[in-house]
Design a protein around this motif. Sequence first.
Motif: not given
Length: 515
Positions: A480-490
């Motif tokens: 469950k990637p955090s929003e921040k991580v998800a955005v960073k990784l595309g």
Amino acid sequence: EAVVYWMRMEDLRISDNRALSRASTQAQKDGMPVVVIFIISPQDYLAHDRSPRRIDFTLRNLKDIKTRLASLHIPLYVTVHTPRRTIPEHIVALLQEWKACHLFGNIEYEFDELRRDIRVCELAKAAGIKVEFMHDRCLVDPGIVLTQGGRVYTVYSPWQRNWLATLNSNLKWIEEAPLPKRNSEDIYSNPTLKALFDVDIPDYVHGFECKDREKMREMWPAGEDAARQMLDRFLHAKARSSQMGPSNPLSEGAEMSDKKSRALVYKDSRDKADKDTTSRISPYLAAGVISARECVRHAMNLQGVKKVQATRDTSLGTWLMEIAWRDFYNHVLAAYPRVSMGRPFQEKYANVIWEMNEEHLQAWKEGRTGVPIVDAGMRQLNTMGWMHNRLRMITSMYLVKDLMIDWRLGERYFIENLVDGDLASNNGGWQWCASTGVDPQPYFRIFNPYSQSEKADPTGEYIRHFVPELRDLRGPDIHKPSEKVAVKLGYPLPLIKHEEARKRALRRYKNPGEE
Ligand code: FAD
């Protein structure tokens, strides 16, 4: 002047094939040759959403069968026929042209196919040709395992106990059907029959070209030998700790760990998608490249037992219980034609309100839902034409209960892409997950995809393999990637919040027809 065996899409083998074996015995008795026919029916493939992968697999197997049969002087005649409604006329006309006196086939339990075969019987009878269709697909024939009141079971566990007792009451159920005998070389002096040897098998069926044919060939090699190797890989070869594809499962040698065979670790590891521990025999069983009887016989040999031990006590017993599910869903299909017709098994759920959200459906298909385990599963399907069972459950439950999208759309997408696509098991699996099927659990069985992810992929290897955007994540983030991580990784953000979706599903199932 001939006895004909009509081969279908679910019995693509020579060994342990009841109808072929019976045709051969009859031919010997009558002093006639056996002829094998396979009819390609593009309209049926369209109507049943057959995947190009499964069709390509069929053609590849037919090529192997043609060569094997030719060595027995038996022709395999493959023909393309439309429209599908005139197949009965077409086959009877061919039987007359070949002066055949007898037609054999294994029963297909799907509704359209049964209706077609009844028509074949009528037309053949009028033409003075005998027809025999026999049970071959299941270990125990549909219609045999019944409740004390003579009814068809709709719950797996009591059905399974009765099924096992039936199987063990008479081991004829798993007896091997003898191989067909060689035709006399006289067949070559009949110009009509001789010409059948020269008819080629097409490389593809128009409209069903398989885009990733080479990859499929590599991953799912055709033929009975390949099916046996796949079984052998499960029963004897050592399990691998990771690497879940896509690669040729048969050529994995060097990467094997020194652990036990898959068959011995199956019980405890079958639900772990980050390990490659299941048999992957499903494409071969679905197409009948190997019989379920043969799988059971091999398992019994390995266990050194004289009775079928399909119980959860042992690892192989647990596997045999999965093979039993295949029988169960076929028995349901044979008894309740409505499952062949897109109807829910439990009709009270016919009016559940579904979301018409094309964007969500598309994101699910492409593995872009923002839930890593769901996306990994869908991408495995898209790349391999196969998905781990636990993932089939997670992804289908997510489509139906989280996105609240009609299970039939998911069922169709699976069939259109699976190499092992099979109506009985696929429909059974989808209706189980949609709570509209033969599951005694009520509709409030709703998976939490995140906790399922931790159980199915404890190492995160499975997700990292199929969702490369997340390849550098370790620990709980992978599930469950955090929003921040998800955005960073595309990586996409979740389409929906699970808790809210869960409440919506409970509401809609509780009162079908209401928002
Ligand atoms: P193993 O675990 O090694 O099991 C051995 C064999 O047992 C399988 O090859 C299969 O023939 C049978 N089997 C195992 N589990 C099931 C099951 N739940 N239902 C019926 N048979 C089972 N299976 C198909 O063959 N074709 C399908 O189209 C299909 N669609 C499915 C859709 C959904 C939504 C779900 C939940 C399950 C579906 N299954 C289908 C069942 C199961 O997922 C696959 O048979 C299994 O993943 C195949 O992998 P395997 O051969 O390694 O299985």
